[in-house]
Design an enzyme around this catalytic site. Sequence first.
Site, mmCIF file in Angstrom:
data_model
loop_
_atom_site.group_PDB
_atom_site.id
_atom_site.type_symbol
_atom_site.label_atom_id
_atom_site.label_comp_id
_atom_site.label_asym_id
_atom_site.label_seq_id
_atom_site.Cartn_x
_atom_site.Cartn_y
_atom_site.Cartn_z
ATOM 1 N N ASP A 191 0.799 -1.226 0.000
ATOM 2 C CA ASP A 191 0.000 0.000 0.000
ATOM 3 C C ASP A 191 0.834 1.280 0.000
ATOM 4 O O ASP A 191 0.285 2.368 -0.005
ATOM 5 C CB ASP A 191 -0.974 0.009 1.190
ATOM 6 C CG ASP A 191 -0.246 0.136 2.518
ATOM 7 O OD1 ASP A 191 1.003 0.133 2.545
ATOM 8 O OD2 ASP A 191 -0.933 0.244 3.549
ATOM 9 N N TYR A 239 10.605 4.528 0.961
ATOM 10 C CA TYR A 239 11.504 3.564 1.605
ATOM 11 C C TYR A 239 12.952 3.690 1.122
ATOM 12 O O TYR A 239 13.862 3.166 1.767
ATOM 13 C CB TYR A 239 10.997 2.131 1.404
ATOM 14 C CG TYR A 239 9.931 1.757 2.411
ATOM 15 C CD1 TYR A 239 10.284 1.274 3.670
ATOM 16 C CD2 TYR A 239 8.585 1.923 2.136
ATOM 17 C CE1 TYR A 239 9.311 0.944 4.615
ATOM 18 C CE2 TYR A 239 7.612 1.602 3.067
ATOM 19 C CZ TYR A 239 7.985 1.121 4.302
ATOM 20 O OH TYR A 239 7.028 0.803 5.231
HETATM 21 P P1 NAD Z 1 -0.107 -7.635 14.052
HETATM 22 O O1 NAD Z 1 0.999 -8.301 14.795
HETATM 23 O O2 NAD Z 1 -1.035 -6.745 14.769
HETATM 24 O O3 NAD Z 1 -0.987 -8.770 13.357
HETATM 25 C C1 NAD Z 1 -0.490 -9.902 12.765
HETATM 26 C C2 NAD Z 1 -1.286 -11.138 13.222
HETATM 27 O O4 NAD Z 1 -0.725 -12.274 12.549
HETATM 28 C C3 NAD Z 1 -1.197 -11.430 14.727
HETATM 29 O O5 NAD Z 1 -2.474 -11.516 15.276
HETATM 30 C C4 NAD Z 1 -0.463 -12.769 14.793
HETATM 31 O O6 NAD Z 1 -0.883 -13.600 15.843
HETATM 32 C C5 NAD Z 1 -0.797 -13.365 13.434
HETATM 33 N N1 NAD Z 1 0.127 -14.416 12.998
HETATM 34 C C6 NAD Z 1 1.465 -14.452 13.139
HETATM 35 N N2 NAD Z 1 1.960 -15.568 12.597
HETATM 36 C C7 NAD Z 1 0.914 -16.256 12.082
HETATM 37 C C8 NAD Z 1 0.797 -17.495 11.392
HETATM 38 N N3 NAD Z 1 1.874 -18.227 11.086
HETATM 39 N N4 NAD Z 1 -0.440 -17.905 11.024
HETATM 40 C C9 NAD Z 1 -1.524 -17.169 11.320
HETATM 41 N N5 NAD Z 1 -1.465 -15.983 11.956
HETATM 42 C C10 NAD Z 1 -0.259 -15.539 12.344
HETATM 43 O O7 NAD Z 1 0.587 -6.869 12.841
HETATM 44 P P2 NAD Z 1 0.115 -5.599 11.977
HETATM 45 O O8 NAD Z 1 0.976 -4.440 12.315
HETATM 46 O O9 NAD Z 1 -1.341 -5.426 12.069
HETATM 47 O O10 NAD Z 1 0.548 -6.042 10.522
HETATM 48 C C11 NAD Z 1 0.109 -7.221 9.905
HETATM 49 C C12 NAD Z 1 0.894 -7.485 8.656
HETATM 50 O O11 NAD Z 1 0.505 -6.629 7.595
HETATM 51 C C13 NAD Z 1 2.401 -7.292 8.788
HETATM 52 O O12 NAD Z 1 3.072 -8.273 8.042
HETATM 53 C C14 NAD Z 1 2.620 -5.940 8.179
HETATM 54 O O13 NAD Z 1 3.947 -5.756 7.809
HETATM 55 C C15 NAD Z 1 1.672 -6.045 7.025
HETATM 56 N N6 NAD Z 1 1.322 -4.803 6.328
HETATM 57 C C16 NAD Z 1 1.613 -4.754 5.016
HETATM 58 C C17 NAD Z 1 1.297 -3.665 4.276
HETATM 59 C C18 NAD Z 1 1.712 -3.623 2.833
HETATM 60 O O14 NAD Z 1 1.803 -2.592 2.266
HETATM 61 N N7 NAD Z 1 2.017 -4.751 2.197
HETATM 62 C C19 NAD Z 1 0.627 -2.581 4.867
HETATM 63 C C20 NAD Z 1 0.329 -2.656 6.229
HETATM 64 C C21 NAD Z 1 0.674 -3.788 6.947
HETATM 65 C C1 G6P Z 2 3.439 1.062 4.857
HETATM 66 C C2 G6P Z 2 4.088 -0.065 4.112
HETATM 67 C C3 G6P Z 2 3.843 -1.362 4.818
HETATM 68 C C4 G6P Z 2 4.301 -1.283 6.241
HETATM 69 C C5 G6P Z 2 3.665 -0.127 6.953
HETATM 70 C C6 G6P Z 2 4.342 0.055 8.301
HETATM 71 O O1 G6P Z 2 2.057 0.950 4.782
HETATM 72 O O2 G6P Z 2 3.659 -0.177 2.788
HETATM 73 O O3 G6P Z 2 4.479 -2.380 4.115
HETATM 74 O O4 G6P Z 2 3.986 -2.479 6.938
HETATM 75 O O5 G6P Z 2 3.835 1.050 6.230
HETATM 76 O O6 G6P Z 2 3.556 0.838 9.101
HETATM 77 P P1 G6P Z 2 3.747 0.876 10.684
HETATM 78 O O7 G6P Z 2 2.751 1.914 11.067
HETATM 79 O O8 G6P Z 2 3.421 -0.496 11.205
HETATM 80 O O9 G6P Z 2 5.161 1.269 10.942
HETATM 81 MN MN MN Z 3 4.448 -2.179 1.943
#
Ligand code: NAD
Ligand code: G6P
Ligand code: MN
Length: 440
Positions: free
Chosen positions: A170, A263
């Site tokens: 995102d 980034y």
């Molecule tokens: P979070 O820790 O609040 O949530 C992650 C959840 O995953 C937890 O509840 C945890 O118990 C669960 N989990 C961990 N290992 C697991 C497994 N093997 N099987 C099932 N569930 C499992 O984290 P968050 O800050 O809410 O972020 C969630 C994810 O989304 C992270 O990987 C973050 O980097 C990603 N993210 C990506 C983008 C992007 O642009 N691609 C944007 C925002 C967040």
């Molecule tokens: C952006 C990126 C994600 C990343 C997030 C981190 O949305 O695209 O890949 O996980 O920022 O945000 P945070 O608030 O968890 O530092």
């Molecule tokens: Mn990302």
Amino acid sequence: MKKFSIVVAGGGSTFTPGIVLMLLENLDKFPIRQIKFYDNDAQRQEVIAKACDIIIKEKAPDINFIYTTDPETAFSDIDFVMAHIRVGKYAMREKDEKIPLRHGVLGQETCGPGGIAYGMRSIGGVIELVDFMEKYSPNAWMLNYSNPAAIVAEATRRLRPNSKILNICDMPIGIELRMAEMLGLKSRKEMVVRYFGLNHFGWWTDIRDKQGNDLMPALREKVAKVGYNVEIEGENTEASWNDTFTKAKDVFAVDPTTMPNTYLKYYLFPDYVVKHSNPNHTRANEVMEGREKFVFGECRAIAEKGTAKDSKLHVDDHASYIVDLARAIAYNTKERMLLIVENDGAISNFDPTAMVEIPCIVGSNGPEKIVQGKIPQFQKGLMEQQVSVEKLTVEAWIEGSYQKLWQAITLSRTVPSASVAKAILDDLIEANKDFWPVLK
Ligand code: NAD
Ligand code: G6P
Ligand code: MN
């Protein structure tokens, strides 16, 4: 109209309530009959699930909602897996960020040694989700935004090359929202962009409106002054993110013919980042004290009151790209979106096996890549180094190779020498012994 069944993997994520609210706002565009949550931490997930159960009953009582830690229950009878797991949770993110800092190297969730460490934890977790999906709902698609997306995408390419998994980020969307604001556009969707790079490592090369007018000159003037630091209505951007958006102007100055992903600051200004980091209080601490506390607090309050009527949880508008992507697959919309896909000639002078982030046309049979042609020497050089970091990390995971992981960390632009890389690696191995394969 067909109604869809989805499973949110990582049901206990801080992003889950915002995504559920976003899905409920978009039911006219993307009808849903069932939402399931899946997580491997029952207690964490339950807090979020109890609140979402109430939210769904109040806003869309026809939707069947369940939450579970049982893979068969979660992954049976579904059309889409929306995956955002964080293997090791914030406790391990904190270590990813703090361990490199102890060695004078920046600590970041997805960049440098921290991102490599996180990648070594994520690969197994994400592959497990793919396998559950294929076992219980072989026709489903996985929309994956679990990080570090670059390493996860390379791992799925290597280990599950034929699986229906789409990797998306995102950050470009968040930056495009800011560009649209600077240009006075109503929506970022008024822009048609060309972009190339790796995940969290890319550049816009062309930005036009629908009539074909070049928007880059006007944008350059603004970005040269403020980076991407502009007010977004309804968004309360945290100080550390504002710093990143402002720093984009220095990243931009290195190549003003393009617009950079935020980034890149970690790779082009690592000394600046280290100097502005507090080794005892990193982004993981900010997130635990901020977003996590807020989301879990609000969810507990909803469960106690039995209603979400006056909850402060808000729709994650950003996340509507997930609906755009699901709709593209479900309705063959042919939407143009940035995805992380195998290069295969789309960047003609770059490794065909690299997972690159480029515009794609998305339809029912998946993404169709839009050729970005030849890229300049500067970006090519940076990308060749970084893609090697990502490939070596995945190889290290597959082979259990200490040597390759040492090479991966050594190759990262954020790390000054092989000896520093080794010292960081040895600390990371100790910290990750519950998560990484044994390295020999
Ligand atoms: P979070 O820790 O609040 O949530 C992650 C959840 O995953 C937890 O509840 C945890 O118990 C669960 N989990 C961990 N290992 C697991 C497994 N093997 N099987 C099932 N569930 C499992 O984290 P968050 O800050 O809410 O972020 C969630 C994810 O989304 C992270 O990987 C973050 O980097 C990603 N993210 C990506 C983008 C992007 O642009 N691609 C944007 C925002 C967040
Ligand atoms: C952006 C990126 C994600 C990343 C997030 C981190 O949305 O695209 O890949 O996980 O920022 O945000 P945070 O608030 O968890 O530092
Ligand atoms: Mn990302």
